[in-house]
Scaffold this motif. Structure first.
Motif, PDB file in Angstrom:
ATOM      1  N   GLU A   1      92.060 -31.128   8.789  1.00 42.20           N
ATOM      2  CA  GLU A   1      91.871 -30.129   9.336  1.00 42.20           C
ATOM      3  C   GLU A   1      91.256 -28.900   8.372  1.00 42.20           C
TER       4      GLU A   1
ATOM      5  N   GLN B   1      87.943 -29.882   7.079  1.00 39.87           N
ATOM      6  CA  GLN B   1      86.816 -29.651   8.068  1.00 39.87           C
ATOM      7  C   GLN B   1      86.511 -28.276   8.273  1.00 39.87           C
ATOM      8  N   ARG B   2      87.510 -27.350   8.093  1.00 36.87           N
ATOM      9  CA  ARG B   2      87.322 -25.785   8.335  1.00 36.87           C
ATOM     10  C   ARG B   2      87.445 -25.115   7.317  1.00 36.87           C
TER      11      ARG B   2
ATOM     12  N   GLY C   1      89.677 -20.361  16.375  1.00 40.67           N
ATOM     13  CA  GLY C   1      89.879 -21.933  15.973  1.00 40.67           C
ATOM     14  C   GLY C   1      90.616 -22.772  17.137  1.00 40.67           C
TER      15      GLY C   1
ATOM     16  N   ARG D   1      88.269 -23.346  19.941  1.00 39.58           N
ATOM     17  CA  ARG D   1      87.346 -24.420  19.631  1.00 39.58           C
ATOM     18  C   ARG D   1      87.786 -25.710  19.946  1.00 39.58           C
ATOM     19  N   ARG D   2      89.324 -25.792  19.698  1.00 34.90           N
ATOM     20  CA  ARG D   2      89.853 -27.087  19.786  1.00 34.90           C
ATOM     21  C   ARG D   2      90.428 -27.497  20.985  1.00 34.90           C
TER      22      ARG D   2
ATOM     23  N   ARG E   1      89.646 -29.314  23.553  1.00 27.53           N
ATOM     24  CA  ARG E   1      89.656 -30.632  23.928  1.00 27.53           C
ATOM     25  C   ARG E   1      90.415 -31.484  22.939  1.00 27.53           C
ATOM     26  N   GLU E   2      90.334 -31.095  21.688  1.00 24.27           N
ATOM     27  CA  GLU E   2      91.197 -31.870  20.571  1.00 24.27           C
ATOM     28  C   GLU E   2      92.762 -31.771  21.019  1.00 24.27           C
ATOM     29  N   PHE E   3      93.185 -30.583  21.437  1.00 25.62           N
ATOM     30  CA  PHE E   3      94.689 -30.373  21.647  1.00 25.62           C
ATOM     31  C   PHE E   3      95.009 -31.071  23.111  1.00 25.62           C
TER      32      PHE E   3
END
Length: 495
Positions: A9, A12-13, A347, A350-351, A353-355
């Motif tokens: 993570e 990527q960031r 952040g 934007r995450r 969906r991931e969580f």
């Protein structure tokens, strides 16, 4: 799993990671710089005070400064001379040496030393007598060649021939400190080192022996076994001393035994200053109050009180570091924390969906919170490293530049203040290079102090702690937002 996911993570960031780390790093660097400069200024102030009052002196006791009485009651000092030998031209020469209490000072009974020593919490106390040795010599103009009223002076316009004989006068002032040889744990000489010869000891009581400040000795070509004249009496120089501070002179030009000073100055049983050392820093306030009770007419000042009398660019730098610098560091730190929080919340947004997917796969809320906080703490630690590098670099630059600050001791009244209207240099302040009448009526000069900003382990640990705290705050808020997501709602929001 945790570290693997954390590494991925952060990689990527990168942009967010470095922005947060840089923001925290700048704030941490400013905190380190301000803390180090403040510590350096405090050290410089201690250096200035120690050069005058002595190392280990916690409290000084003086009487209210008084101007010399003079024959007119408070007027200027006056000299009375007997006519000397004729100089061959009709003029008369005059000379006088006088050893008296330093201008702007006053004395107290030496029994005050015992009164203070009996107070609980006092570890050591010593008395001293601040004197000024003034020599006046000169030649009165030859009045015999003065033209009679109505007569024109003989000689040309160039002033030669028939003109009154010219007169000249010179005044030399030496700052003298009478030292208590029995109590040498505190006092002016504790901030001095012996350069040559020997120190004064108890066997020198009543003797005409002296220590001389190295700067004064150099300027007047005085050496060990030489002599220095004080109040018309010759003293044998047994040692040369210098200040432990490389940027300051000692408190006086010449140091002599206290009893000798009292006798020659006709001040039997009198001292002008008490130097007090407390058992510990915790009892200084209580000791100060007890001394004020025991000696109600005296001025009792602690080292903190005396520090407030330091003026010049050192004082300005102290005010700047203590107010503007501190507030600036706080504002930047708050801004950096806010930046870290905003980027973390952004952040997390934007995450979603991931969580949502992770929670659908069985991740519990505390694991999501832990993951977000771990990322934020890692960013905070990275910011701490950046801040340490920038902060240490700034401190190193300051130490390499080594800015020079001026410091002097104001002649204001109050705790240790000099007498109002005391002159600068001349009769009252010629001792330390022509300075001003400073605290306790002593002569004090403008002192150049080199600023050195130390970096303490406490400052480094505080910087790292602040960086971690910033990461924890940002991660805690971001994790709280992520933990509130429900898997179905999170997946639906991005369907």
């Amino acid at each position: 799993m945790f570290l693997t996911y954390l590494r991925r993570e952060l990689r990527q960031r990168r942009k967010q990671t470095w922005l947060v780390a840089l923001g925290l790093g700048l704030a941490i660097a400013l905190v380190i710089t301000v803390t180090s400069v403040t510590a350096g200024i405090g050290k410089a102030q201690d250096e200035v005070l120690a050069s005058v009052y002595g190392v280990g002196t916690d409290i000084t006791v003086t009487n209210a400064p008084q101007m010399p009485d003079g024959e007119g009651g408070g007027g200027p000092q006056q000299f009375e001379f007997e006519q000397g030998a004729d100089n061959g031209s009709g003029g008369a020469t005059f000379a006088q040496d006088r050893l008296e209490v330093a201008r702007g000072s006053s004395t107290m009974d030496a029994s005050a030393v015992d009164d203070v020593a009996a107070i609980d919490g006092v570890a050591s106390v010593a008395g001293s007598l601040s004197l000024s040795s003034t020599s006046f010599s000169g030649e009165v103009p030859d009045m015999s060649s003065m033209p009679e009223p109505g007569e024109r002076p003989e000689g040309g316009a160039d002033g030669s021939g028939g003109q009154p004989g010219g007169g000249s006068f010179s005044i030399d002032s030496i700052d003298v400190e009478g030292i208590d040889l029995a109590n040498d744990a505190v006092g002016p000489l504790t901030s001095a080192t012996l350069d040559d010869g020997r120190a004064l000891d108890e066997s020198d009581s009543g003797a005409n022996v002296a220590l001389v400040d190295s700067a004064y000795a150099t300027s007047n070509e005085i050496a060990v076994d030489g002599t220095v004249t004080l109040g018309g009496t010759d003293f044998t120089v047994v040692g040369i001393v210098s200040s432990t501070s490389s940027s300051a002179t000692t408190a006086a030009n010449v140091y002599i035994p206290l009893d000798t000073a009292q006798t020659l100055a006709d001040q039997a049983g009198q001292v002008s200053t008490l130097y007090v050392q407390a058992d510990s820093a915790d009892v200084i306030t209580a000791v100060q109050a007890a001394i004020e009770t025991a000696l109600p007419d005296a001025t009792v000042a602690t080292a903190a009180d005396l520090a407030s009398s330091v003026s010049g660019s050192l004082s300005s730098a102290s005010d700047l570091a203590g107010t503007l610098g501190t507030w600036l560091a706080v504002v930047v730190l708050v801004a950096a924390f806010a930046l870290a929080i905003l980027f973390t919340l952004s952040g997390v947004g934007r995450r979603i969906r991931e969580f949502g997917t992770l929670k659908a796969l069985g991740w519990r809320s505390r694991r999501v919170v832990g993951q977000v906080m771990g990322e934020s703490v890692a960013q905070g630690l990275l910011g701490g490293v950046v801040g340490l590098v920038l902060g240490l670099g700034a401190v190193l630059a300051i130490n390499l530049i080594a800015p020079e600050l001026s410091a002097s001791l104001t002649a204001s009244g109050g705790a240790g203040g000099g007498a109002p209207g005391a002159p600068e240099g001349g009769m009252g302040g010629g001792g330390m290079g022509g300075g001003m009448v400073g605290p306790m009526g002593q002569a004090a000069s403008a002192i150049a102090v080199t600023l050195q900003a130390p970096v303490t382990g406490t400052a480094v640990l505080a910087a790292v702690a602040l960086a971690v705290l910033g990461g924890l705050v940002a991660g805690g808020l971001g994790g709280w937002r992520a933990a509130r997501l429900r898997p179905a709602e999170a997946l639906r929001s991005v369907a």
